[in-house]
Motif scaffolding. Sequence first.
Motif, PDB file in Angstrom:
ATOM      1  N   HIS A 261     -10.030   1.581  -4.007  1.00 36.61           N
ATOM      2  CA  HIS A 261     -10.471   3.073  -4.289  1.00 36.61           C
ATOM      3  C   HIS A 261      -9.166   3.823  -5.300  1.00 36.61           C
ATOM      4  O   HIS A 261      -9.462   4.006  -6.511  1.00 36.61           O
ATOM      5  CB  HIS A 261     -10.656   4.177  -3.178  1.00 36.61           C
ATOM      6  CG  HIS A 261     -10.775   5.401  -3.698  1.00 36.61           C
ATOM      7  ND1 HIS A 261     -12.011   5.825  -4.328  1.00 36.61           N
ATOM      8  CD2 HIS A 261      -9.919   6.460  -3.826  1.00 36.61           C
ATOM      9  CE1 HIS A 261     -11.857   7.168  -4.632  1.00 36.61           C
ATOM     10  NE2 HIS A 261     -10.612   7.502  -4.169  1.00 36.61           N
ATOM     11  N   THR A 262      -8.048   3.166  -4.983  1.00 32.81           N
ATOM     12  CA  THR A 262      -6.982   3.737  -5.761  1.00 32.81           C
ATOM     13  C   THR A 262      -6.919   2.978  -7.039  1.00 32.81           C
ATOM     14  O   THR A 262      -6.450   3.525  -8.226  1.00 32.81           O
ATOM     15  CB  THR A 262      -5.525   3.326  -4.805  1.00 32.81           C
ATOM     16  OG1 THR A 262      -5.698   4.019  -3.818  1.00 32.81           O
ATOM     17  CG2 THR A 262      -4.215   3.744  -5.781  1.00 32.81           C
TER      18      THR A 262
ATOM     19  N   TYR B 163      -4.609  -5.245   8.628  1.00 40.47           N
ATOM     20  CA  TYR B 163      -4.678  -4.328   7.651  1.00 40.47           C
ATOM     21  C   TYR B 163      -6.269  -4.027   7.177  1.00 40.47           C
ATOM     22  O   TYR B 163      -6.409  -2.754   7.079  1.00 40.47           O
ATOM     23  CB  TYR B 163      -3.641  -4.601   6.191  1.00 40.47           C
ATOM     24  CG  TYR B 163      -3.857  -3.655   5.513  1.00 40.47           C
ATOM     25  CD1 TYR B 163      -2.904  -2.223   5.437  1.00 40.47           C
ATOM     26  CD2 TYR B 163      -4.383  -3.745   4.269  1.00 40.47           C
ATOM     27  CE1 TYR B 163      -3.231  -1.248   4.681  1.00 40.47           C
ATOM     28  CE2 TYR B 163      -4.556  -2.668   3.328  1.00 40.47           C
ATOM     29  CZ  TYR B 163      -3.599  -1.298   3.436  1.00 40.47           C
ATOM     30  OH  TYR B 163      -3.614  -0.418   2.414  1.00 40.47           O
TER      31      TYR B 163
ATOM     32  N   ARG C  99       1.942   5.630  -2.877  1.00 41.91           N
ATOM     33  CA  ARG C  99       2.225   6.775  -2.602  1.00 41.91           C
ATOM     34  C   ARG C  99       3.728   7.022  -2.778  1.00 41.91           C
ATOM     35  O   ARG C  99       4.052   8.129  -3.336  1.00 41.91           O
ATOM     36  CB  ARG C  99       2.209   7.144  -1.051  1.00 41.91           C
ATOM     37  CG  ARG C  99       0.756   7.117  -0.716  1.00 41.91           C
ATOM     38  CD  ARG C  99       0.144   8.127   0.244  1.00 41.91           C
ATOM     39  NE  ARG C  99      -1.084   7.751   0.897  1.00 41.91           N
ATOM     40  CZ  ARG C  99      -2.332   8.416   0.351  1.00 41.91           C
ATOM     41  NH1 ARG C  99      -2.234   9.105  -0.645  1.00 41.91           N
ATOM     42  NH2 ARG C  99      -3.479   7.934   0.898  1.00 41.91           N
TER      43      ARG C  99
ATOM     44  N   PRO D 286       0.892  -1.186   0.113  1.00 42.32           N
ATOM     45  CA  PRO D 286       0.000   0.061  -0.115  1.00 42.32           C
ATOM     46  C   PRO D 286       0.753   1.287   0.019  1.00 42.32           C
ATOM     47  O   PRO D 286       0.482   2.128  -0.614  1.00 42.32           O
ATOM     48  CB  PRO D 286      -0.885  -0.098   1.324  1.00 42.32           C
ATOM     49  CG  PRO D 286      -0.291  -1.168   2.026  1.00 42.32           C
ATOM     50  CD  PRO D 286       0.474  -2.034   1.306  1.00 42.32           C
TER      51      PRO D 286
ATOM     52  N   THR E  51      -9.524   4.214  -9.147  1.00 43.42           N
ATOM     53  CA  THR E  51      -9.400   5.503  -9.781  1.00 43.42           C
ATOM     54  C   THR E  51      -8.375   5.434 -11.126  1.00 43.42           C
ATOM     55  O   THR E  51      -8.679   6.020 -11.991  1.00 43.42           O
ATOM     56  CB  THR E  51      -8.723   6.515  -8.417  1.00 43.42           C
ATOM     57  OG1 THR E  51      -9.431   6.523  -7.466  1.00 43.42           O
ATOM     58  CG2 THR E  51      -8.065   7.904  -9.204  1.00 43.42           C
TER      59      THR E  51
ATOM     60  N   ASP F  72      -6.770  -0.065   6.136  1.00 40.41           N
ATOM     61  CA  ASP F  72      -7.098   0.246   4.797  1.00 40.41           C
ATOM     62  C   ASP F  72      -8.246   1.088   4.476  1.00 40.41           C
ATOM     63  O   ASP F  72      -8.070   2.085   3.900  1.00 40.41           O
ATOM     64  CB  ASP F  72      -7.210  -1.079   4.030  1.00 40.41           C
ATOM     65  CG  ASP F  72      -7.432  -0.862   2.524  1.00 40.41           C
ATOM     66  OD1 ASP F  72      -6.512  -0.420   1.809  1.00 40.41           O
ATOM     67  OD2 ASP F  72      -8.516  -1.213   1.812  1.00 40.41           O
ATOM     68  N   HIS F  73      -9.567   0.668   5.232  1.00 39.70           N
ATOM     69  CA  HIS F  73     -10.711   1.537   4.668  1.00 39.70           C
ATOM     70  C   HIS F  73     -11.081   1.876   3.389  1.00 39.70           C
ATOM     71  O   HIS F  73     -11.630   2.738   2.975  1.00 39.70           O
ATOM     72  CB  HIS F  73     -10.696   2.811   5.811  1.00 39.70           C
ATOM     73  CG  HIS F  73     -10.601   2.679   7.336  1.00 39.70           C
ATOM     74  ND1 HIS F  73     -11.413   1.689   7.979  1.00 39.70           N
ATOM     75  CD2 HIS F  73      -9.246   3.104   8.098  1.00 39.70           C
ATOM     76  CE1 HIS F  73     -10.766   1.900   9.131  1.00 39.70           C
ATOM     77  NE2 HIS F  73      -9.805   2.511   9.187  1.00 39.70           N
ATOM     78  N   GLY F  74     -10.953   0.672   2.463  1.00 31.79           N
ATOM     79  CA  GLY F  74     -10.984   0.758   1.079  1.00 31.79           C
ATOM     80  C   GLY F  74     -10.150   1.511   0.437  1.00 31.79           C
ATOM     81  O   GLY F  74     -10.059   1.754  -1.067  1.00 31.79           O
ATOM     82  N   PHE F  75      -8.838   1.755   0.862  1.00 32.89           N
ATOM     83  CA  PHE F  75      -7.938   2.655   0.186  1.00 32.89           C
ATOM     84  C   PHE F  75      -7.180   1.890  -0.949  1.00 32.89           C
ATOM     85  O   PHE F  75      -7.165   2.429  -2.160  1.00 32.89           O
ATOM     86  CB  PHE F  75      -6.691   2.908   1.191  1.00 32.89           C
ATOM     87  CG  PHE F  75      -5.526   3.602   0.257  1.00 32.89           C
ATOM     88  CD1 PHE F  75      -5.320   4.807  -0.075  1.00 32.89           C
ATOM     89  CD2 PHE F  75      -4.299   2.782   0.164  1.00 32.89           C
ATOM     90  CE1 PHE F  75      -4.209   5.220  -0.843  1.00 32.89           C
ATOM     91  CE2 PHE F  75      -3.120   2.928  -0.587  1.00 32.89           C
ATOM     92  CZ  PHE F  75      -3.329   4.377  -0.993  1.00 32.89           C
ATOM     93  N   LEU F  76      -7.047   0.705  -1.138  1.00 33.84           N
ATOM     94  CA  LEU F  76      -6.400  -0.073  -1.998  1.00 33.84           C
ATOM     95  C   LEU F  76      -7.439  -0.150  -3.213  1.00 33.84           C
ATOM     96  O   LEU F  76      -6.911   0.137  -4.474  1.00 33.84           O
ATOM     97  CB  LEU F  76      -5.998  -1.358  -1.658  1.00 33.84           C
ATOM     98  CG  LEU F  76      -4.823  -1.623  -0.966  1.00 33.84           C
ATOM     99  CD1 LEU F  76      -4.492  -2.948  -0.606  1.00 33.84           C
ATOM    100  CD2 LEU F  76      -3.542  -1.257  -1.711  1.00 33.84           C
TER     101      LEU F  76
END
Length: 176
Positions: free
Chosen positions: A109-110, A98, A36, A32, A113, A103-107
């Motif tokens: 969502h990324t 994790y 960034r 993850p 996108t 995470d809360h949906g980060f992976l």
Amino acid sequence: MITEKPVSLQEHAMRYGTMMGIYWIIKFIFFPLGFRIPLLQLLFVVLTVFVPILGYIYARKFRNEQCRGTISFFKAYTFTFFMYTFATILASVAHYVYFRFIDHGFLFHTYQTQLQQIKEASPATLGISIDQLLQTFEAIAALSPLQLTFQLVSQNIFYGILMALPTAFLIMKQKK
């Protein structure tokens, strides 16, 4: 007089599997973060490619130190498969933590996108494939952290079965 019982194949697989599992957890941390910092994504890929090499090193060490330099294919396969299984169990704890707490949906969502950006910039013929990928990611994103963890466990077990075969062939050594 206390006599020590010899350490079994399963116990050694647990020990090496624990080391492999810690390696996988450290490797997973870079995944993850790589969204960034792209260099960390490259590091994740390099560490992933090194997994079967590390498995070979551990299996060869088991053969040379615990089996006195000889090991059958079946025993080598069993050890390697168990090692990957124990690593999977340990790594699954980190995966669950994790996805449940960090995470809360980060992976997802990324990824969505990035796919949306590719879809907008690509010709219409790729749009159908990207739409299918987006639908797949939406279905995966709907899974609970526990379901995601079990999905990763089954995937790691499957790859462990596959990686154990060539490793066992490479390290098996019969008595002369």
